[in-house]
Design an enzyme around this catalytic site. Structure first.
Site, PDB file in Angstrom:
ATOM      1  N   GLU A  54       0.820  -1.203   0.000  1.00 56.66           N
ATOM      2  CA  GLU A  54       0.000   0.000   0.000  1.00 56.66           C
ATOM      3  C   GLU A  54       0.862   1.264   0.000  1.00 56.66           C
ATOM      4  O   GLU A  54       0.592   2.224  -0.735  1.00 56.66           O
ATOM      5  CB  GLU A  54      -0.916   0.026   1.229  1.00 56.66           C
ATOM      6  N   ALA A 156       2.778 -40.882  -7.796  1.00 57.51           N
ATOM      7  CA  ALA A 156       2.325 -41.325  -9.119  1.00 57.51           C
ATOM      8  C   ALA A 156       1.879 -42.770  -8.992  1.00 57.51           C
ATOM      9  O   ALA A 156       2.501 -43.562  -8.274  1.00 57.51           O
ATOM     10  CB  ALA A 156       3.444 -41.190 -10.144  1.00 57.51           C
ATOM     11  N   ALA A 165       5.767 -52.162 -10.418  1.00 56.04           N
ATOM     12  CA  ALA A 165       5.440 -53.525 -10.802  1.00 56.04           C
ATOM     13  C   ALA A 165       5.883 -54.482  -9.696  1.00 56.04           C
ATOM     14  O   ALA A 165       6.579 -54.100  -8.752  1.00 56.04           O
ATOM     15  CB  ALA A 165       6.126 -53.874 -12.113  1.00 56.04           C
ATOM     16  N   TRP A 172       9.068 -45.805 -16.196  1.00 62.08           N
ATOM     17  CA  TRP A 172       8.270 -44.676 -15.720  1.00 62.08           C
ATOM     18  C   TRP A 172       6.804 -45.050 -15.782  1.00 62.08           C
ATOM     19  O   TRP A 172       6.332 -45.536 -16.821  1.00 62.08           O
ATOM     20  CB  TRP A 172       8.524 -43.446 -16.593  1.00 62.08           C
ATOM     21  N   ASP A 202      15.826 -46.429  -4.844  1.00 66.92           N
ATOM     22  CA  ASP A 202      15.774 -45.749  -6.136  1.00 66.92           C
ATOM     23  C   ASP A 202      16.931 -44.786  -6.381  1.00 66.92           C
ATOM     24  O   ASP A 202      17.116 -44.322  -7.509  1.00 66.92           O
ATOM     25  CB  ASP A 202      14.462 -44.963  -6.257  1.00 66.92           C
ATOM     26  N   LEU A 206      16.573 -35.995  -6.186  1.00 67.02           N
ATOM     27  CA  LEU A 206      15.755 -34.991  -5.493  1.00 67.02           C
ATOM     28  C   LEU A 206      16.065 -33.570  -5.961  1.00 67.02           C
ATOM     29  O   LEU A 206      16.080 -32.626  -5.172  1.00 67.02           O
ATOM     30  CB  LEU A 206      15.911 -35.104  -3.976  1.00 67.02           C
ATOM     31  N   ARG A 209      14.536 -30.364 -12.434  1.00 67.38           N
ATOM     32  CA  ARG A 209      15.247 -30.291 -13.712  1.00 67.38           C
ATOM     33  C   ARG A 209      14.290 -29.915 -14.848  1.00 67.38           C
ATOM     34  O   ARG A 209      13.084 -30.125 -14.765  1.00 67.38           O
ATOM     35  CB  ARG A 209      15.903 -31.641 -14.023  1.00 67.38           C
ATOM     36  N   GLU A 273       7.550 -36.496  -1.731  1.00 68.04           N
ATOM     37  CA  GLU A 273       7.338 -37.481  -2.788  1.00 68.04           C
ATOM     38  C   GLU A 273       8.295 -38.655  -2.622  1.00 68.04           C
ATOM     39  O   GLU A 273       8.825 -39.196  -3.586  1.00 68.04           O
ATOM     40  CB  GLU A 273       7.467 -36.849  -4.173  1.00 68.04           C
TER      41      GLU A 273
END
Length: 365
Positions: A54, A156, A165, A172, A202, A206, A209, A273
């Site tokens: 303001e 995901a 699997a 992916w 995995d 992290l 990109r 995630e």
């Protein structure tokens, strides 16, 4: 009642807010309208210690030029003196006769600007485009109201709810458009969280990109939840920022303690995630503010569920969600959802107002 010109000015104020830096203080924008509804000045908060939105707008005008004007502001004008003076007093002194703001300031010391303005005879209207302003300030508001960072939990999954699997392979499940969206959202976060199980299985980097694999300008601080050590050769150790590790023991309130420490470090937005166990932990402890679920049109079967136990044993205990949007991303779908109000923040006590470690109005530090 705010008219079309004031609604348009609020949209412009929201756009102005985005011109300011995102940090521990809120992004706030302002627009000044003449008595006939024309824009005569604009402003935004440009960083800690600088004039509030303001006052920034008022500084564009000659003395007396704001007399009779309407101020459109995305956040209720503050009513306290920090490193800058109270905006409510600045507006009164400038002769502004009407103030329209989107959302109330939740801070203990900084709130009350609307009341002060009314006491001075200024016409005040609140709640104009409140939903849009809340979305803009969601992380800052979470810190103010709950005393912890805003938490987004992402995963995901296949159409049948699997994250991998049967042999554990998961790259992916989703397509390139969805993965690009994830990296864009990572870059908007202050910290990114994974569990030690995911780190060991995995070896994630992290990082955030671009589509070519290059690092984006902003990188969230990596955070690991769990007690197992991160291997010396892990990709995580090559991250631009040194990672933080917390035990996350649910029996001792480990996640809440981790979030509290991250807040003290200036983290406002956390992106989780790091696998089905960590995601479930945040949901079980009612520490999730937003869910991002990327669903791919594939079937995997098996036992590799995308989400582990969240403490629901009967349908009456189900965590109900409000779906904010469903967006196609290539062949995939992104569901954005939020806990319903009776669940939001239930896992952590609300901080006493005025005791949150982050400034409660722009420019306080």
């Amino acid at each position: 009642m705010a008219g079309t010109a004031e609604h348009d000015a609020m949209r412009r104020a929201l756009a102005n807010a985005l011109r300011g830096p995102r940090g521990v203080n809120p992004q706030v924008g302002a627009v000044l309208l003449s008595p006939d509804g024309e824009i005569i000045a604009e402003g935004w908060h440009r960083g800690a210690g600088t004039p509030h939105a303001e006052v920034d707008a008022l500084s564009q005008l000659a003395p007396g030029a704001a007399r009779g004007a309407t101020a459109i502001v995305t956040l209720e004008p503050c009513n306290h003196t920090g490193r800058t003076g109270p905006c409510s007093e600045a507006l009164i002194a400038a002769g502004v006769t009407r103030v329209v703001y989107a959302i109330a300031d939740p801070g203990d010391h900084s709130s009350g600007g609307g009341t002060r303005l009314r006491a001075a005879g200024v016409d005040v209207e609140a709640g104009v485009l409140a939903e849009e302003a809340t979305a803009l300030l969601d992380s800052w508001l979470t810190v103010q109201r709950l005393g912890r960072p805003h938490v987004t939990v992402k995963w995901a999954q296949s159409l049948d709810g699997r994250a991998a699997a049967s042999d554990g392979t998961s790259q992916w499940i989703t397509g390139p458009t969805a993965r690009s969206d994830v990296h864009r959202r990572r870059a908007q976060a202050d910290a990114i969280v994974a569990g030690t199980g995911t780190v060991l299985a995995d070896d994630p980097a992290l990082t955030a990109r671009d589509d070519a694999g290059s690092l984006l300008p902003h990188q969230p601080v990596p955070v690991v939840i769990g007690t197992r050590p991160v291997p010396d050769g892990a990709a995580l150790r090559r991250h631009p920022h040194a990672f933080l590790q917390y035990p996350g023991d649910p029996a001792s309130g480990g996640l809440a303690a981790a979030l509290e420490d991250l807040r003290r470090r200036g983290v406002q937005r956390v992106f989780v995630e790091g696998g089905p166990t960590v995601a479930a932990s945040f949901l079980r402890e009612r520490l999730a503010d937003e869910l991002l679920v990327y669903v791919a049109p594939v079937l995997l079967g098996g036992e590799r569920l995308a989400l582990h136990d969240i403490g629901v044993t009967t349908i009456g205990e189900a965590q109900r969600l409000a779906v904010a949007s469903v967006t196609p991303l290539g062949d995939d779908l992104l569901f954005v959802a939020h806990p319903t109000p009776d669940l939001a923040g239930a896992g952590a006590p609300r901080a006493e107002r005025g005791r949150v470690g982050t400034p409660s109005s722009e420019g306080d530090e």
